[in-house]
Design a protein around this motif. Structure first.
Motif, PDB file in Angstrom:
ATOM      1  N   VAL A   5      16.822  46.395   1.327  1.00 37.73           N
ATOM      2  CA  VAL A   5      17.585  47.211   2.268  1.00 37.73           C
ATOM      3  C   VAL A   5      17.422  48.705   2.002  1.00 37.73           C
ATOM      4  O   VAL A   5      16.934  49.453   2.836  1.00 37.73           O
ATOM      5  N   CYS A   6      17.836  49.150   0.819  1.00 39.22           N
ATOM      6  CA  CYS A   6      17.873  50.596   0.551  1.00 39.22           C
ATOM      7  C   CYS A   6      16.608  51.115  -0.134  1.00 39.22           C
ATOM      8  O   CYS A   6      16.457  52.316  -0.309  1.00 39.22           O
TER       9      CYS A   6
ATOM     10  N   TYR B 149      29.944  34.505   7.362  1.00 38.12           N
ATOM     11  CA  TYR B 149      29.612  35.768   8.008  1.00 38.12           C
ATOM     12  C   TYR B 149      29.436  35.561   9.503  1.00 38.12           C
ATOM     13  O   TYR B 149      29.112  34.463   9.950  1.00 38.12           O
TER      14      TYR B 149
ATOM     15  N   GLU C 233      28.149  46.173  -0.792  1.00 43.48           N
ATOM     16  CA  GLU C 233      28.482  46.821   0.469  1.00 43.48           C
ATOM     17  C   GLU C 233      28.205  45.965   1.700  1.00 43.48           C
ATOM     18  O   GLU C 233      28.910  46.072   2.699  1.00 43.48           O
ATOM     19  N   LEU C 234      27.180  45.117   1.637  1.00 45.23           N
ATOM     20  CA  LEU C 234      26.763  44.369   2.821  1.00 45.23           C
ATOM     21  C   LEU C 234      27.151  42.891   2.820  1.00 45.23           C
ATOM     22  O   LEU C 234      27.180  42.264   3.875  1.00 45.23           O
ATOM     23  N   LEU C 235      27.408  42.340   1.655  1.00 43.07           N
ATOM     24  CA  LEU C 235      27.692  40.910   1.571  1.00 43.07           C
ATOM     25  C   LEU C 235      29.119  40.665   1.087  1.00 43.07           C
ATOM     26  O   LEU C 235      29.355  40.357  -0.071  1.00 43.07           O
TER      27      LEU C 235
ATOM     28  N   ASP D 209      26.117  40.283  11.437  1.00 40.13           N
ATOM     29  CA  ASP D 209      26.323  41.045  10.200  1.00 40.13           C
ATOM     30  C   ASP D 209      25.223  40.818   9.163  1.00 40.13           C
ATOM     31  O   ASP D 209      24.989  41.683   8.323  1.00 40.13           O
ATOM     32  N   ILE D 210      24.576  39.643   9.209  1.00 39.21           N
ATOM     33  CA  ILE D 210      23.544  39.362   8.190  1.00 39.21           C
ATOM     34  C   ILE D 210      22.214  38.936   8.812  1.00 39.21           C
ATOM     35  O   ILE D 210      21.341  38.424   8.116  1.00 39.21           O
TER      36      ILE D 210
ATOM     37  N   CYS E 214      23.881  47.194  -2.560  1.00 40.27           N
ATOM     38  CA  CYS E 214      23.743  46.600  -1.223  1.00 40.27           C
ATOM     39  C   CYS E 214      24.474  45.270  -1.131  1.00 40.27           C
ATOM     40  O   CYS E 214      25.082  44.962  -0.099  1.00 40.27           O
ATOM     41  N   ARG E 215      24.427  44.490  -2.203  1.00 35.56           N
ATOM     42  CA  ARG E 215      25.161  43.219  -2.201  1.00 35.56           C
ATOM     43  C   ARG E 215      26.651  43.469  -2.035  1.00 35.56           C
ATOM     44  O   ARG E 215      27.322  42.815  -1.249  1.00 35.56           O
TER      45      ARG E 215
END
Length: 190
Positions: free
Chosen positions: A5-6, A42, A21-23, A46-47, A18-19
């Motif tokens: 991601v980043c 989810y 913040e995103l998961l 979102d994923i 990222c885990r």
């Protein structure tokens, strides 16, 4: 290796930031038309980028992370004697994403039954209507044990037809399906 991601340096395809913040899994239950309860973690939107990695070389690692982040709390509450059965766990692109998900549920209370529930119809449902899905069932073949309690495992639930059809074939083989667990629900809003 870099984070998917980043792009920061990471030993895993998704860095810890990222885990975090995103998961953030939020278990929700959806009851399908036949009464089958499906737990998702989810909203699909979102994923989606992570789910779309399933046929890429690094997808197996992403799916392992998704399973760990999502299923770990659920795993502790599985009733003893349950068998996780992945939906159509034929290896594609070198691995089976549903087998990876099911493997993450393995514990003293839950074993996993691989390679026993396969779709004979390989038509892709992606982007297809409900009527198309109804006219083209998966025609599952089950070759596993009878008289067991099962939990179906898949990555996504959209219409629920695949899970309902799988549950029906298992019931015909004297398998008690206690529910289903998926990463994402296409009907959920994030």
């Amino acid at each position: 290796m870099r984070c998917h991601v980043c792009r920061s340096v990471s030993f895993l395809p998704l860095c810890k930031t990222c885990r975090r913040e995103l998961l953030q899994p939020e278990p929700k239950t959806r009851r399908l038309d036949n009464g089958l309860e499906v737990i998702s973690f989810y909203a699909y939107d979102d994923i989606e980028p992570f789910l779309l990695t399933k046929h890429l070389p690094h997808g197996w690692a992403i799916y392992r992370i998704l399973a760990k982040e999502s299923f770990s709390s659920f795993k502790r509450n599985i009733e003893s004697g349950t068998t996780a059965i992945p939906i159509d766990d034929d290896p594609k692109s070198g691995y089976s994403h549903t087998a990876i998900l099911a493997r993450s549920l393995k514990s003293a209370a839950c074993k996993t039954l691989y390679g026993k529930l396969h779709a004979q119809n390989r038509i892709s449902y992606a982007g297809r209507s409900k009527s198309f899905r109804l006219q083209n069932p998966r025609n599952f073949l089950y070759t596993g044990s009878a008289g067991i309690k099962a939990l179906l495992v898949d990555d996504i639930v959209t219409t629920g037809f695949t899970l309902m059809e799988a549950g029906d074939i298992l019931a015909r083989h004297d398998v008690e399906v206690s529910g289903a667990i998926v990463l994402a629900d296409a009907d959920r809003k994030g």
